[in-house]
Design a protein around this motif. Structure first.
Motif, PDB file in Angstrom:
ATOM      1  N   PRO A   1       0.830  -1.211   0.000  1.00  0.00           N
ATOM      2  CA  PRO A   1       0.000   0.000   0.000  1.00  0.00           C
ATOM      3  C   PRO A   1       0.862   1.257   0.000  1.00  0.00           C
ATOM      4  N   LEU A   2       0.298   2.326  -0.555  1.00  0.00           N
ATOM      5  CA  LEU A   2       0.981   3.616  -0.533  1.00  0.00           C
ATOM      6  C   LEU A   2       0.910   4.200   0.877  1.00  0.00           C
ATOM      7  N   MET A   3       2.021   4.732   1.344  1.00  0.00           N
ATOM      8  CA  MET A   3       2.053   5.358   2.655  1.00  0.00           C
ATOM      9  C   MET A   3       2.484   6.806   2.477  1.00  0.00           C
ATOM     10  N   PHE A   4       1.685   7.736   3.003  1.00  0.00           N
ATOM     11  CA  PHE A   4       1.966   9.152   2.851  1.00  0.00           C
ATOM     12  C   PHE A   4       2.462   9.737   4.154  1.00  0.00           C
ATOM     13  N   THR A   5       3.403  10.698   4.047  1.00  0.00           N
ATOM     14  CA  THR A   5       3.806  11.467   5.211  1.00  0.00           C
ATOM     15  C   THR A   5       2.752  12.548   5.459  1.00  0.00           C
ATOM     16  N   GLU A   6       2.857  13.216   6.616  1.00  0.00           N
ATOM     17  CA  GLU A   6       1.904  14.274   6.955  1.00  0.00           C
ATOM     18  C   GLU A   6       1.944  15.398   5.908  1.00  0.00           C
ATOM     19  N   GLU A   7       3.148  15.810   5.496  1.00  0.00           N
ATOM     20  CA  GLU A   7       3.274  16.879   4.505  1.00  0.00           C
ATOM     21  C   GLU A   7       2.716  16.454   3.148  1.00  0.00           C
ATOM     22  N   GLU A   8       2.905  15.188   2.791  1.00  0.00           N
ATOM     23  CA  GLU A   8       2.368  14.694   1.519  1.00  0.00           C
ATOM     24  C   GLU A   8       0.847  14.704   1.523  1.00  0.00           C
ATOM     25  N   ILE A   9       0.234  14.374   2.663  1.00  0.00           N
ATOM     26  CA  ILE A   9      -1.225  14.399   2.776  1.00  0.00           C
ATOM     27  C   ILE A   9      -1.747  15.820   2.591  1.00  0.00           C
ATOM     28  N   VAL A  10      -1.080  16.788   3.228  1.00  0.00           N
ATOM     29  CA  VAL A  10      -1.474  18.194   3.086  1.00  0.00           C
ATOM     30  C   VAL A  10      -1.351  18.625   1.621  1.00  0.00           C
ATOM     31  N   ALA A  11      -0.223  18.266   0.982  1.00  0.00           N
ATOM     32  CA  ALA A  11      -0.001  18.659  -0.408  1.00  0.00           C
ATOM     33  C   ALA A  11      -1.056  18.062  -1.342  1.00  0.00           C
ATOM     34  N   LEU A  12      -1.363  16.771  -1.151  1.00  0.00           N
ATOM     35  CA  LEU A  12      -2.363  16.112  -1.996  1.00  0.00           C
ATOM     36  C   LEU A  12      -3.746  16.730  -1.798  1.00  0.00           C
ATOM     37  N   THR A  13      -4.107  16.978  -0.557  1.00  0.00           N
ATOM     38  CA  THR A  13      -5.431  17.536  -0.259  1.00  0.00           C
ATOM     39  C   THR A  13      -5.584  18.928  -0.843  1.00  0.00           C
ATOM     40  N   LEU A  14      -4.589  19.799  -0.616  1.00  0.00           N
ATOM     41  CA  LEU A  14      -4.655  21.156  -1.151  1.00  0.00           C
ATOM     42  C   LEU A  14      -4.660  21.155  -2.675  1.00  0.00           C
ATOM     43  N   GLY A  15      -3.866  20.271  -3.261  1.00  0.00           N
ATOM     44  CA  GLY A  15      -3.828  20.184  -4.724  1.00  0.00           C
ATOM     45  C   GLY A  15      -5.181  19.806  -5.308  1.00  0.00           C
ATOM     46  N   LEU A  16      -5.821  18.803  -4.730  1.00  0.00           N
ATOM     47  CA  LEU A  16      -7.137  18.385  -5.219  1.00  0.00           C
ATOM     48  C   LEU A  16      -8.188  19.465  -4.992  1.00  0.00           C
ATOM     49  N   MET A  17      -8.096  20.181  -3.865  1.00  0.00           N
ATOM     50  CA  MET A  17      -9.040  21.256  -3.601  1.00  0.00           C
ATOM     51  C   MET A  17      -8.870  22.406  -4.600  1.00  0.00           C
ATOM     52  N   MET A  18      -7.635  22.714  -4.959  1.00  0.00           N
ATOM     53  CA  MET A  18      -7.391  23.764  -5.953  1.00  0.00           C
ATOM     54  C   MET A  18      -7.923  23.358  -7.317  1.00  0.00           C
ATOM     55  N   ILE A  19      -7.704  22.098  -7.686  1.00  0.00           N
ATOM     56  CA  ILE A  19      -8.221  21.601  -8.964  1.00  0.00           C
ATOM     57  C   ILE A  19      -9.740  21.749  -9.011  1.00  0.00           C
ATOM     58  N   ARG A  20     -10.392  21.441  -7.897  1.00  0.00           N
ATOM     59  CA  ARG A  20     -11.860  21.544  -7.834  1.00  0.00           C
ATOM     60  C   ARG A  20     -12.306  23.008  -7.874  1.00  0.00           C
ATOM     61  N   ALA A  21     -11.610  23.884  -7.116  1.00  0.00           N
ATOM     62  CA  ALA A  21     -12.017  25.290  -7.042  1.00  0.00           C
ATOM     63  C   ALA A  21     -11.845  26.008  -8.378  1.00  0.00           C
ATOM     64  N   TYR A  22     -10.778  25.693  -9.082  1.00  0.00           N
ATOM     65  CA  TYR A  22     -10.517  26.370 -10.356  1.00  0.00           C
ATOM     66  C   TYR A  22     -11.085  25.616 -11.549  1.00  0.00           C
TER      67      TYR A  22
END
Length: 317
Positions: A71-92
Motif C-alpha cells: 500500500p501507498l504510505m503518505f507522510t503528513e506533509e504529503e497528505i497536506v499537499a495532496l489535499t490542497l492540490g485536489l481542492m485547488m483543482i476543484r475550485a478552479y
C-alpha cells in the motif's frame, strides 16, 4: 511525472482491480494501441512484479494469484499537499470530472492513518479559494476528451464557438492546457488555419478523439503562447497607455500577464487588447504615477465615467 510512468501506474491499477483483463481492454482504457500495452506489461515484469499472460488473440493478463502491491504510505506533509492540490483543482474547475476529485479525496481519507484524518478534514473545512474571475460552466464530457487527447497526443476534432457565436469545426493538436485570468485555455496546432491557435475550453461545444497522433515541437511554450495570443491578438484594437515612470516601477505596480510594457523615451508604453475596459479603467486608477491614455477613446470615456461616479458618491456622502 512522465507519460510512460503514469501509464505504467494505470496498468498496475487495472491489474489489481480485476481478476484478469485483456490487452484490448487495457488499450481502450488508456487510449493506446496493443503493442504499447505489451511494452508496458514487459516493463512491469522487468520490475519484478509477477504478471501472467495468456497468449492468443483473446489472451488476458493477470497478477500472480495471491500477489498484492504494497500500500501507498503518505507522510503528513504529503497528505497536506495532496489535499490542497485536489481542492485547488476543484475550485478552479480544472477540466476533469468532479467525481474523480471526490473519489481521490475519499481514497486518501480511507488510506491515511487515523491521527492524520482530523487534519485532513480541518484543511477541507477551513481553506477556501477565490478564483480571479467567476468560472464558466464546462461540458465535462467534451473537456474530458480534450484532456485525454492532450495527454495521449491524439488529434481531436472540435466544434468551437467564437466570441461572436460563429461555430467552426477543426482538427486540432492540443499541446497543453493553461489556466489564465479566470479561464481554462488549450494551445496547439489548428489544421484548419494551418497555424498555432489558442482556444478557450468552455467554448468547445463538441469534441471527438481521432486516430492520428502528433509530437509537439520541443520549443513550444504553452503558457507563453497563451499569454501572447491573449495580450496581442490579431484584428483587435489595442489599449495604449503611457506610464510616466520607470520600467522597473511599472513592473512592480502591475502583474506582467496583464499586458506588455516597453521602455520608451517618455516613460513606459503599456499595451493590451481593448476588451474588458470596465476592468482596465479602475486598474489604471490604482497606479501611483501619472499616465496618458493614447487609445482607445472608449477607455478615456470609461475613466471619465468612473470620475463622475466618484464625485457623485462624495457629494452624496
Amino acid at each position: 511525472m512522465s507519460t510512460t510512468t503514469v501509464r505504467l501506474l494505470a496498468v498496475l491499477e487495472l491489474l489489481q482491480s480485476r481478476d484478469e483483463i485483456t490487452g484490448a481492454e487495457i488499450a481502450e482504457r488508456l487510449k493506446v494501441d496493443r503493442r504499447s500495452v505489451r511494452r508496458y506489461i514487459k516493463a512491469i515484469q522487468e520490475m519484478g512484479i509477477p504478471v501472467e499472460a495468456e497468449r492468443g488473440r483473446y489472451g488476458a493478463y493477470r497478477l500472480e494469484r495471491g500477489y498484492k502491491l504494497p500500500p501507498l504510505m503518505f507522510t503528513e506533509e504529503e497528505i497536506v499537499a495532496l489535499t490542497l492540490g485536489l481542492m485547488m483543482i476543484r475550485a478552479y474547475r480544472f477540466p476533469l470530472n468532479p467525481s474523480s476529485i471526490a473519489g481521490a479525496l475519499a481514497k486518501i481519507e480511507r488510506t491515511i492513518p487515523t491521527q492524520f484524518l482530523d487534519q485532513l478534514r480541518a484543511i477541507e473545512d477551513t481553506v477556501h479559494f477565490n478564483p480571479v474571475a467567476p468560472p464558466t460552466d464546462i461540458d465535462m464530457k467534451v473537456i474530458e476528451k480534450v484532456a485525454i487527447a492532450t495527454r495521449t497526443r491524439h488529434r481531436v476534432r472540435i466544434v468551437y464557438q467564437a466570441w461572436n457565436d460563429k461555430e467552426t469545426q477543426r482538427d486540432y493538436d492540443s499541446y497543453g492546457i493553461v489556466y489564465y485570468d479566470g479561464y481554462w485555455y488549450t494551445a496547439g496546432y489548428c489544421h484548419l488555419r494551418k497555424d498555432y491557435r489558442t482556444f478557450r475550453i468552455d467554448r468547445i461545444i463538441n469534441a471527438n478523439i481521432l486516430e492520428p497522433t502528433f509530437t509537439p515541437p520541443s520549443d513550444f511554450d504553452t503558457l507563453k503562447h497563451v499569454s501572447r495570443s491573449l495580450n496581442q491578438p490579431s484584428g483587435i484594437e489595442q489599449v495604449k497607455v503611457l506610464f510616466k515612470t520607470t520600467l522597473d516601477n511599472a513592473k512592480k505596480s502591475l502583474p506582467p500577464e496583464l499586458g506588455t510594457m516597453t521602455q520608451v523615451e517618455e516613460g513606459v508604453l503599456f499595451t493590451r487588447p481593448a476588451y474588458r475596459l470596465e476592468w482596465i479603467a479602475p486598474m489604471l486608477l490604482s497606479l501611483n504615477f501619472p499616465i496618458k491614455i493614447i487609445q482607445p477613446i472608449a477607455l478615456k470615456n470609461e475613466m471619465k465615467a468612473l470620475a463622475h461616479r466618484a464625485l457623485n458618491m462624495i457629494e452624496e456622502t
